[in-house]
Write an enzyme that holds these catalytic residues in place. Structure first.
Site, PDB file in Angstrom:
ATOM      1  N   MET A  30       0.849  -1.193   0.000  1.00 27.91           N
ATOM      2  CA  MET A  30       0.000   0.000   0.000  1.00 27.91           C
ATOM      3  C   MET A  30       0.887   1.246   0.000  1.00 27.91           C
ATOM      4  O   MET A  30       0.442   2.345   0.316  1.00 27.91           O
ATOM      5  CB  MET A  30      -0.945   0.007   1.207  1.00 27.91           C
ATOM      6  CG  MET A  30      -1.962  -1.132   1.150  1.00 27.91           C
ATOM      7  SD  MET A  30      -3.517  -0.798   2.027  1.00 27.91           S
ATOM      8  CE  MET A  30      -2.945  -0.468   3.683  1.00 27.91           C
ATOM      9  N   GLY A  36      10.830  -3.200   5.763  1.00 30.29           N
ATOM     10  CA  GLY A  36      10.096  -4.468   5.655  1.00 30.29           C
ATOM     11  C   GLY A  36       9.726  -4.768   4.213  1.00 30.29           C
ATOM     12  O   GLY A  36       9.999  -5.855   3.689  1.00 30.29           O
ATOM     13  N   HIS A  37       9.129  -3.778   3.540  1.00 32.24           N
ATOM     14  CA  HIS A  37       8.777  -3.946   2.117  1.00 32.24           C
ATOM     15  C   HIS A  37      10.023  -4.242   1.280  1.00 32.24           C
ATOM     16  O   HIS A  37      10.001  -5.084   0.384  1.00 32.24           O
ATOM     17  CB  HIS A  37       8.152  -2.664   1.548  1.00 32.24           C
ATOM     18  CG  HIS A  37       6.878  -2.246   2.201  1.00 32.24           C
ATOM     19  ND1 HIS A  37       6.759  -1.078   2.917  1.00 32.24           N
ATOM     20  CD2 HIS A  37       5.658  -2.832   2.241  1.00 32.24           C
ATOM     21  CE1 HIS A  37       5.513  -0.954   3.361  1.00 32.24           C
ATOM     22  NE2 HIS A  37       4.827  -2.007   2.972  1.00 32.24           N
ATOM     23  N   GLN A 153      -3.409 -12.085   7.579  1.00 31.03           N
ATOM     24  CA  GLN A 153      -3.526 -11.802   6.140  1.00 31.03           C
ATOM     25  C   GLN A 153      -2.834 -12.890   5.325  1.00 31.03           C
ATOM     26  O   GLN A 153      -3.369 -13.390   4.337  1.00 31.03           O
ATOM     27  CB  GLN A 153      -2.889 -10.443   5.841  1.00 31.03           C
ATOM     28  CG  GLN A 153      -2.687 -10.174   4.356  1.00 31.03           C
ATOM     29  CD  GLN A 153      -2.134  -8.780   4.106  1.00 31.03           C
ATOM     30  OE1 GLN A 153      -2.870  -7.811   4.150  1.00 31.03           O
ATOM     31  NE2 GLN A 153      -0.846  -8.679   3.846  1.00 31.03           N
ATOM     32  N   VAL A 176      10.538  -7.461   9.873  1.00 29.79           N
ATOM     33  CA  VAL A 176      11.719  -6.604  10.027  1.00 29.79           C
ATOM     34  C   VAL A 176      11.423  -5.620  11.152  1.00 29.79           C
ATOM     35  O   VAL A 176      10.360  -4.996  11.178  1.00 29.79           O
ATOM     36  CB  VAL A 176      12.043  -5.859   8.712  1.00 29.79           C
ATOM     37  CG1 VAL A 176      13.244  -4.946   8.886  1.00 29.79           C
ATOM     38  CG2 VAL A 176      12.295  -6.860   7.583  1.00 29.79           C
ATOM     39  N   SER A 186       4.096   1.115   8.140  1.00 31.36           N
ATOM     40  CA  SER A 186       3.830   2.456   7.613  1.00 31.36           C
ATOM     41  C   SER A 186       3.071   3.284   8.643  1.00 31.36           C
ATOM     42  O   SER A 186       3.166   4.512   8.657  1.00 31.36           O
ATOM     43  CB  SER A 186       3.019   2.373   6.316  1.00 31.36           C
ATOM     44  OG  SER A 186       3.666   1.523   5.388  1.00 31.36           O
TER      45      SER A 186
END
EC number: 6.3.2.1
Length: 282
Positions: A30, A36-37, A153, A176, A186
């Protein structure tokens, strides 16, 4: 790196890549990217010829009084981070592109969505499953990468892939953390300096549970009580849930046995933060 905003164009690119025999790794996000991403991107780059990232704040997974409007967005920043990591394509559709006026379909995974985040955010996982299935159909990836931080999820998506016979491998990636243990998110940008200090209690409470289990405590309600006490000692905290589930079946347990996922959601100020660990009882 190419930014693609139209579904048809993204599908054609994916088709062409497949024709050339290239494997596609997919990192759905998102946006408002953090380490992490980026760790998902790095793994995808190792395992695939091409890495595609989507950036889409999905309105249908937010409830009426949630933070859709204030969810942090900064596409230029995301673009430069993705480019630096070697992302090949960013799929960045508008809401109208993903959900035209005549959109009428919802994908709903039952049972495992009735607890934890599914219970406190009704409809949330329908929104997640629907957008992820759409994205899989658009990007046609060989592998898709999801963080373990969103453990429920991940379970929902794995279930959907299994039940609907989707041809995509789901690759779970470790959480992470910041140096003090706070899981990267986020939503951490919502925290004031003081709240940020209190937020470390999520991971501390999970570690307290782990220590209690390692010392032989098997009674979930006793462990929960100790966790609650620790969390509520901190300023600005309000517990949404603390749940112990079997790591494979996602069923709620009252006694610790085998591999257990301990997950929690805590409001710190206005930010709703989640975290979890997996503990194996000896």
């Amino acid at each position: 790196m190419v930014v693609v905003q139209k579904i048809q164009e993204m599908k054609e690119i994916a088709k062409k890549l497949k024709k050339e025999g290239k494997s596609i790794g997919f990192v759905p996000t998102m946006g408002y990217l953090h380490e992490g991403h980026l760790s998902l991107v790095r793994l995808s780059k190792q395992q695939n010829d091409i890495t595609i990232m989507s950036i889409f704040v999905n309105p249908i997974q937010f409830g009426p009084n949630e933070d859709y409007d204030r969810y942090p967005r900064d596409f230029e920043r995301d673009k430069s981070l993705a480019e630096k990591e070697g992302v090949d394509y960013i799929f960045y559709p508008s809401v109208e592109e993903m959900y035209p006026e005549d959109f009428k379909t919802v994908v709903s995974v039952k049972k495992i969505t009735e607890i934890m985040c599914g219970k406190s955010r009704p409809g949330h996982f329908d929104g997640v499953a629907t957008v992820v299935l759409k994205l899989f159909n658009i990007v046609n990836p060989d592998r898709a990468y999801f963080g373990q931080k969103d453990a429920q999820q991940l379970a929902v998506i794995k279930q959907m892939v299994k039940d609907l016979n989707l041809d995509v491998e789901i690759v779970p990636c470790p959480i992470v953390r910041e140096q003090d243990g706070l899981a990267m998110s986020s939503r951490n940008v919502y925290l004031s300096e003081e709240e940020r200090k209190s937020a470390t209690v999520l991971y501390r409470a999970l570690n307290l549970a782990k220590e209690m289990i390692e010392k032989g405590q098997k009674d979930v309600s006793s462990i929960k009580r100790a966790m609650e006490e620790m969390i509520l000692k901190e300023k600005y905290t309000k517990i949404d849930y603390i749940e112990f589930v079997n790591n494979d079946t996602f069923e709620i347990i009252s006694k610790v046995e085998g591999k257990v996922l301990i997950a929690l959601a805590v409001f710190v100020g206005k930010a709703r933060l989640i975290d979890n660990i997996v503990v194996e009882a000896k």
